[in-house]
Write a protein that holds these residues in place. Structure first.
Motif, PDB file in Angstrom:
ATOM      1  N   GLU A  96      46.060 -46.376  34.987  1.00  0.00           N
ATOM      2  CA  GLU A  96      44.660 -46.086  35.248  1.00  0.00           C
ATOM      3  C   GLU A  96      44.314 -44.633  34.932  1.00  0.00           C
ATOM      4  O   GLU A  96      45.194 -43.785  34.746  1.00  0.00           O
ATOM      5  CB  GLU A  96      44.330 -46.399  36.712  1.00  0.00           C
ATOM      6  N   SER A  97      43.025 -44.341  34.886  1.00  0.00           N
ATOM      7  CA  SER A  97      42.549 -42.985  34.642  1.00  0.00           C
ATOM      8  C   SER A  97      43.124 -42.021  35.676  1.00  0.00           C
ATOM      9  O   SER A  97      43.083 -42.283  36.875  1.00  0.00           O
ATOM     10  CB  SER A  97      41.022 -42.957  34.712  1.00  0.00           C
ATOM     11  N   GLY A  98      43.687 -40.915  35.200  1.00  0.00           N
ATOM     12  CA  GLY A  98      44.266 -39.922  36.100  1.00  0.00           C
ATOM     13  C   GLY A  98      45.654 -40.252  36.602  1.00  0.00           C
ATOM     14  O   GLY A  98      46.260 -39.451  37.318  1.00  0.00           O
ATOM     15  N   ALA A  99      46.170 -41.414  36.241  1.00  0.00           N
ATOM     16  CA  ALA A  99      47.540 -41.799  36.613  1.00  0.00           C
ATOM     17  C   ALA A  99      48.493 -41.417  35.484  1.00  0.00           C
ATOM     18  O   ALA A  99      48.064 -41.099  34.367  1.00  0.00           O
ATOM     19  CB  ALA A  99      47.615 -43.288  36.888  1.00  0.00           C
ATOM     20  N   SER A 100      49.790 -41.463  35.758  1.00  0.00           N
ATOM     21  CA  SER A 100      50.766 -41.139  34.714  1.00  0.00           C
ATOM     22  C   SER A 100      51.963 -42.068  34.780  1.00  0.00           C
ATOM     23  O   SER A 100      52.367 -42.522  35.861  1.00  0.00           O
ATOM     24  CB  SER A 100      51.222 -39.680  34.811  1.00  0.00           C
ATOM     25  N   PHE A 101      52.495 -42.350  33.608  1.00  0.00           N
ATOM     26  CA  PHE A 101      53.683 -43.189  33.481  1.00  0.00           C
ATOM     27  C   PHE A 101      54.678 -42.496  32.570  1.00  0.00           C
ATOM     28  O   PHE A 101      54.319 -42.046  31.476  1.00  0.00           O
ATOM     29  CB  PHE A 101      53.326 -44.556  32.906  1.00  0.00           C
ATOM     30  N   VAL A 102      55.924 -42.400  33.033  1.00  0.00           N
ATOM     31  CA  VAL A 102      57.003 -41.815  32.240  1.00  0.00           C
ATOM     32  C   VAL A 102      58.062 -42.883  31.989  1.00  0.00           C
ATOM     33  O   VAL A 102      58.610 -43.453  32.942  1.00  0.00           O
ATOM     34  CB  VAL A 102      57.643 -40.607  32.952  1.00  0.00           C
ATOM     35  N   LEU A 103      58.314 -43.160  30.724  1.00  0.00           N
ATOM     36  CA  LEU A 103      59.418 -44.039  30.344  1.00  0.00           C
ATOM     37  C   LEU A 103      60.596 -43.150  29.978  1.00  0.00           C
ATOM     38  O   LEU A 103      60.629 -42.549  28.909  1.00  0.00           O
ATOM     39  CB  LEU A 103      59.021 -44.937  29.165  1.00  0.00           C
ATOM     40  N   ALA A 104      61.551 -43.055  30.920  1.00  0.00           N
ATOM     41  CA  ALA A 104      62.733 -42.227  30.709  1.00  0.00           C
ATOM     42  C   ALA A 104      63.956 -43.074  30.366  1.00  0.00           C
ATOM     43  O   ALA A 104      64.957 -42.556  29.863  1.00  0.00           O
ATOM     44  CB  ALA A 104      63.016 -41.387  31.952  1.00  0.00           C
ATOM     45  N   GLY A 105      63.892 -44.362  30.643  1.00  0.00           N
ATOM     46  CA  GLY A 105      64.991 -45.266  30.353  1.00  0.00           C
ATOM     47  C   GLY A 105      64.558 -46.696  30.583  1.00  0.00           C
ATOM     48  O   GLY A 105      63.539 -46.964  31.230  1.00  0.00           O
TER      49      GLY A 105
END
Length: 222
Positions: free
Chosen positions: A116-125
Motif C-alpha cells: 500500500e501507499s507509504g508501506a515498504s516491502f524488502v525481498l532479501a531472500g
C-alpha cells in the motif's frame, strides 16, 4: 517465533513481540496475511502457498506505514515436488480481486505481495513463484508484486515465473509500480541483488513482463 500452521503464522505476524517469524513446515493459507507492523518473515526453505480453491487474494498485503521483509535462511532446501525451485517460496497468490459491481469487469492486483501507499516491502531472500491470475480476469496488475504508492526493495531472492493472463489489460508480470493512495504517493523500486526471471504479462493490451512502471515511479538498479 517458529510456526508450522496457518493459525500460528497469523498469530505470530500479529504479535509485536516477534521481530522474526520463521516457518518450520510448509503452510497453506486460504486468505491473505495483512502486515500491520514492521516484521520479518523467514521462509526457512519452506513453501507458503495460497490455496487455489480459496477466494483469490494476495499472499501478503503490507498496510500503509508498515514494512515487511522476506528472507530465507535455507535457500538450498529441496522440495518433495522436484519441479519447484530450491529454497523458500511464496506461491499461488492470484491477487486482490475487484469488480465493477456487475461482475463484468474484474481486475486483480498483486498476486504475491500488495504494497500500500507509504508501506515498504524488502525481498532479501526466498522466491515469489508462479503468482498471478491466469483466467477469469478482465485486467491484472503485478503478478508478483503490486506497489500502490509503496516502496519495493530487492536485495536477494527471486521473482520467478509469475504470469498474468487476461481478456484485456495485463501489466507487470513480475512487478507493477503505480502512484497511489489518498495522498497520491509515487512508488519506488530499488534492486541491488536477486533476480527477476521468467515472468510474463499476456492480454489484448499488455506491457512489462518483468516490471511495469506507471508514470513518475522511481527505479534504481545496481
Amino acid at each position: 517465533a517458529e510456526v508450522a500452521t496457518t493459525d500460528a503464522l497469523r498469530a505470530a505476524i500479529a504479535d509485536s513481540t516477534n521481530d522474526i517469524v520463521k516457518l518450520t513446515d510448509d503452510i497453506t493459507i486460504d486468505a491473505r496475511l495483512d502486515i500491520t507492523r514492521d516484521v520479518t518473515v523467514d521462509l526457512n526453505g519452506y513453501i507458503l502457498r495460497y490455496d487455489a480453491a480459496a477466494d483469490p487474494d494476495s499472499i501478503f498485503r503490507v498496510k500503509t506505514d508498515y514494512a515487511l521483509t522476506l528472507t530465507d535462511s535455507r535457500p538450498q532446501a529441496e522440495h518433495e515436488d522436484a519441479t519447484l525451485p530450491a529454497g523458500g517460496l511464496i506461491t499461488g497468490g492470484k491477487g486482490y480481486r475487484e469488480d465493477n459491481g456487475t461482475g463484468q469487469y474484474i481486475s486483480y492486483y498483486g498476486g504475491g505481495v500488495y504494497v500500500e501507499s507509504g508501506a515498504s516491502f524488502v525481498l532479501a531472500g526466498g522466491t515469489i513463484y508462479a503468482c498471478g491470475v491466469q483466467s477469469g480476469a478482465t485486467s491484472a496488475f503485478g503478478g508478483g508484486i503490486y506497489a500502490d504508492g509503496g516502496s519495493v526493495t530487492v536485495t536477494g531472492g527471486a521473482i520467478r515465473n509469475c504470469v498474468l493472463s487476461t481478456d484485456l489489460n495485463a501489466n507487470g508480470g513480475g512487478i507493477y509500480l503505480k502512484r497511489g493512495g489518498d495522498d497520491r504517493r509515487y512508488p519506488s523500486f530499488t534492486m541491488t541483488g536477486g533476480s527477476i526471471t521468467g515472468n510474463r504479462a499476456a492480454g489484448a493490451s499488455s506491457y512489462g513482463g518483468g516490471i511495469y512502471n506507471s508514470p513518475n515511479g522511481t527505479i534504481n538498479m545496481s
